[in-house]
Each structure stands twice: as C-alpha cells, then as structure tokens.
Design a protein around this motif. Sequence first.
Motif, PDB file in Angstrom:
ATOM      1  N   SER B 205      13.761 -53.904  35.995  1.00 28.03           N
ATOM      2  CA  SER B 205      13.427 -52.812  36.984  1.00 28.03           C
ATOM      3  C   SER B 205      14.888 -52.059  37.154  1.00 28.03           C
ATOM      4  O   SER B 205      15.763 -52.531  36.818  1.00 28.03           O
ATOM      5  CB  SER B 205      13.085 -53.329  38.308  1.00 28.03           C
ATOM      6  OG  SER B 205      14.333 -53.947  39.037  1.00 28.03           O
ATOM      7  N   GLU B 207      16.372 -51.189  39.440  1.00 30.91           N
ATOM      8  CA  GLU B 207      17.437 -51.857  40.373  1.00 30.91           C
ATOM      9  C   GLU B 207      18.062 -53.005  39.656  1.00 30.91           C
ATOM     10  O   GLU B 207      19.455 -53.105  39.729  1.00 30.91           O
ATOM     11  CB  GLU B 207      16.933 -52.142  41.545  1.00 30.91           C
ATOM     12  CG  GLU B 207      16.939 -51.182  42.560  1.00 30.91           C
ATOM     13  CD  GLU B 207      16.077 -51.459  43.922  1.00 30.91           C
ATOM     14  OE1 GLU B 207      16.216 -50.751  44.759  1.00 30.91           O
ATOM     15  OE2 GLU B 207      15.661 -52.867  43.954  1.00 30.91           O
ATOM     16  N   GLU B 208      17.378 -53.907  39.256  1.00 33.50           N
ATOM     17  CA  GLU B 208      18.015 -54.967  38.749  1.00 33.50           C
ATOM     18  C   GLU B 208      18.775 -54.906  37.456  1.00 33.50           C
ATOM     19  O   GLU B 208      20.013 -55.339  37.210  1.00 33.50           O
ATOM     20  CB  GLU B 208      16.882 -56.054  38.274  1.00 33.50           C
ATOM     21  CG  GLU B 208      17.290 -57.402  38.383  1.00 33.50           C
ATOM     22  CD  GLU B 208      16.244 -58.447  38.135  1.00 33.50           C
ATOM     23  OE1 GLU B 208      14.989 -58.219  38.310  1.00 33.50           O
ATOM     24  OE2 GLU B 208      16.348 -59.563  37.477  1.00 33.50           O
ATOM     25  N   ARG B 210      20.553 -52.076  37.027  1.00 38.39           N
ATOM     26  CA  ARG B 210      21.869 -51.226  37.499  1.00 38.39           C
ATOM     27  C   ARG B 210      22.728 -52.354  38.158  1.00 38.39           C
ATOM     28  O   ARG B 210      24.009 -52.359  37.723  1.00 38.39           O
ATOM     29  CB  ARG B 210      21.517 -50.452  38.678  1.00 38.39           C
ATOM     30  CG  ARG B 210      20.981 -49.097  37.970  1.00 38.39           C
ATOM     31  CD  ARG B 210      21.350 -47.873  38.736  1.00 38.39           C
ATOM     32  NE  ARG B 210      21.114 -46.820  37.851  1.00 38.39           N
ATOM     33  CZ  ARG B 210      19.531 -46.170  38.184  1.00 38.39           C
ATOM     34  NH1 ARG B 210      18.813 -46.712  39.374  1.00 38.39           N
ATOM     35  NH2 ARG B 210      19.253 -45.182  37.390  1.00 38.39           N
TER      36      ARG B 210
END
Lengths: 261, 313
Positions: B205, B207-208, B210
């Motif tokens: 994802s 988020e993960e 980044r």
Amino acid sequence: MKLEITGFSAGYNKKPIVTDISFMLQPKTLTALLGPNGCGKTTLFKGLCHLIPSSGSCILTSDDGGAPYNLMQLNNRKLAQHISYIPQKSSISASMPVLEAVLMGFQPFLPLLSRTGKFHRVAAFSALETVGMQDFAAHDFCTLSEGQKQLCILARTLVQNTDILLLDEPDSALDYPNRNKILNILRKIVYDNNKAGLLILHDPCTALNHCAQLLLMKEGRLIGSVHPDQDSETVLSEALSQLYGPVQVFRQHNRFFLYPL
Amino acid sequence: MTALVFTGAAFFLSLCTGKYPLSLSELLSGDEAGLRVFQTLRLPRTVMALCAGFCLGCAGMVYQIIFQNPLASPDIIGVSSGASVGAAAAILFIQASPAGITAWAFGGALIAVFFALALTSLTGQKNLTSMVLSGIAVNALAQSLLMALKFTADPEKELASIEYWIMGSLGSITASKIPVPLIVSAAGILLLFFFCQKILLLSLSDEEARALGVPVTLLRLLLLSIATLLVAATVSVTGLIGFIGLLAPHTARLLLKTNSRTTLFLSGLLGSALLLTADLIARSTVAELPVSILTSALGAPFLLWILFQEGKK
C-alpha cells in the motif's frame, strides 16, 4: 538514545485529530499507547511517519554521537532510517518469497538505482531466525497466517534497524500463546539493541506486563502516563480507570492483573 | 517443473523460428533467390513476433503488479486506445504510409498516457484509484474520438484500413521496420529487469511503502513510463494485439507461484510463444488473418488447460 516529542499535532485536511502530544521514549524499553477506538492512536503514528500532515517537535538523539535529528525536517527516506512503522496488517498484494518481503527493510538505505546483495540476504535470514521464521524463508508470503506474517514484518523491521519502532497492535492478529511470544521478542530486541518501541495495545494487562511506560490517550490528547515498575497499584488503577471505567490493578507473583470493578 | 516449462517454451520458440520452409515448402524446392527473399520477409516477421510477444508479456506483468490488479493490462491507462486514435487519424488525414501510421500511433499512445498521468496529478490524489479512474476517462475519450473518426471515414477503403490496423497483424513487417522497435524494446526490457526488485515494492500500500522510504509516486511514474514505452513501441508497429498482456503474466505466475525476475522472464517468453503460434496460424490459412483473433482464440484454452493441470495436483 532518546526520543523527545513536544507539542505534536497531526490530522487530515487541516483539522488536527491529535493535538499537543508530548512524551519521551527511553531506550531499551517498550512504551504502550492505550486509548479507546478512534482516539487517534494510529493517526499519531502516521503523523510521526510523515504519512499525514503534522506539526510539532520531534527530536531524536541517537547513539552515534552526532547531533540530534529533528525528525520533522527529514524526508520520508531519511525518516525511515530512524523510525520504522509496522501496520496492523501487511498490505503486500503480490506473491513473493518471505525473504524478499524481509529484504524490503533495506529500502531506506538503498538509492533508487541499487539492489540488495548477498550481504543483505544473509542479514535478512538472520532476522528471520530471531523471530523464529527461518524455515519459511522460501515460502510465499501470501500463504502465511496473519500471525506468521506479523513475525515476518517484524523481521523486516529488524533489518531496517531503526532506533524507534512504531507497532500498531502487534498482538491483535495472534493467538494467545503467540501474543506473549511476540511481546517477549520485542522486549528482547529493544533491550539488546538499545532501541525504543512504541506499541498501540488494546489490552491494558499486556501493557502493564511488558511495557515500562503507559501513555493514556483520549480524544486526541494524552491524559496521562504511568510507569508500572515505579507507580503504586492505586496510582495505576486510578489512571487506567480514566480510560476503561472503574478497574482495579493488583500485583501478584511479580506480574500484573487487572479486572473491572 | 519450472525448468520443464522453461525449456518447453524455449524449444517452442526455436521451432517457430525454424519453421521457415514449412508454410511454403514449394518455395524451398524452388530457386535460391526466392528463398532468400522470403528469408528477408519471414525472418523479420518472426523476430518481430518474438520481440512483440516478449514486450507485451513483460509489460503486462509490470502493469498487474503496479495496479495491484490481476486484471490490469496495458490498456488500463489508454495505450491501446491512444494508439488506435493516432493510427486512425493518420489513415484519414494524411493518407499515411505504414511508417507514418506507426509514428502517429506511437504519438497517440504516448499522448493518451501522458494525459492520463497528468489528470492523476491534477486531482491532487496521486494514488492508484485516481490513476485507474484517469485511465478509464482517457480510454472513454479515446474511444469516442475513434468512433467519430470511423464515422467520417470512407467505408470502402479508409474504414477497412482502420479496422484492419486495430485487429493487429504482423503481415506487413519487413526488415526495415525492425531496428527501431527492437532497440527500444531491448532497452525497455533490460530496464524492467534491472528494476525488478523495485517493481515488487509497489505491491505494498502507498502508506506502507512510504513508511519504508520508497518514493512511491516517482517510482510508479518511472516504471509505468518504461512499460508503456514498450507497449507503445510494439503496438504502433503491429497494431493492437490483445490478450497477451493479460494472459502471459497470469500463466507465468500460475506456474511459478511467485513474482520474481524468473517470473518476469517466463511471462515474456510465454508472450513470445503465444504470439509466434498465433502468427504462424494467421499466415498459414487462406487469407492473412489478423493476429488478435488468434491470440485470444489460442490463449483462452491454454489458460484453461493450465488451470486444469494445477487443479489436478
């Protein structure tokens, strides 16, 4: 090594969900972040990792003897060299060997044009040994159980080798014996490597038994903090009652127990 | 098992390449000069099939990982529809030679993708969903533009040319057409293999990824550009060839059960194998059939057969 957070706020769309958070993380210890659903614990984590807009002061004093890092000024890549974030569930959507998933932990240190090598693979394998998943190195990550995936992501974090570990409910997907196991592994990791861990936990009992500091959060603010090995049972009970309603904490056989009144 | 399939695919490829005299065996018994002429036609055509199939197979796998969607194919951000519009415009407005059609198709493909990516960043949300939605928008626009062009086309000649181009064919490949696509493809494929580990990072994802310090938007843009260039280079020369970009990666993953450099390679190889077979049949029937008819007709049963085999285990 220590991390000092002062006046930290984070939120989506200019409206802060967490406001004015201040706390400190000491090395060799785990700190628990407790609070009801929706109070902003995950938001705080995402803010600390620069995944959402945030403001405040975040100073990390590392053991390398250099100047303290102002984490708010670092870009995502440099930040990932100091703080690692383990989400509740890993989002890996493509089949790949477990070792490959663990190797991702080296990304903060690899420039865009380089790949991992033999040295990295050896380090990744020994990280898997630390969490007890070395037999699964060649298995497809997506076929593992949630608990096994958690352990592999923990191995990835070990490989990332950051001073600060942020773990979002590391035990919630695990069965009862594995919960204790993963927290013991975490305690050992932070102790042996002079790191600090901040864990979102839902069970106050687990927090009392494994963490040196408990941060209590409600509606986006920190309402208090307690230290199980220093504070008395009365202080602990009063503090936790603010979050969970009337509860009683007592200590027996050198372990904590908690029950609702 | 892997080695077996690998060798089988490779063998298949060399078989196809070596089938020179088969389709026109009477020519072999004929004069040497004639044979040489056909070598200049047959060889480029086979090489192009090999190259195009490999590009589509590899690009397809990259698209599926980047978009985290097993149904993603190069069409998802408008490469094919953009190329079709470019080709149609070339046929209609400038009565272009095949080389001209190629150039316009290539341009059309790149413009379409550029448009899709620009739309994505304009929305401010540089995530996957907005990219897919932009692709859908661009595809819709291109399709309506294409329909408008077809409507104004002369039904006798121009419309037929457009439709025939869209169906894809390797029939008009000569030696002079080979160098540019071959060089672009080789460069693109090498780059994809080089970045293989980074491609897998995009299966996380946003988020993960980044949180691991991965420059998600930049990486996505870079890899999509390379894959798109591969597809555009291929499709602008051969016309649209369907199904390979979707089928080859799935089959490769089904066989190897993982995503790795080997899977990428196998995906390319299977793409080549499929296209070579399809082309072989296409030129062996009475008329020169468009190759897309056969890639789908062959590809679907093949996938079913593989699924069947896997299910038996």
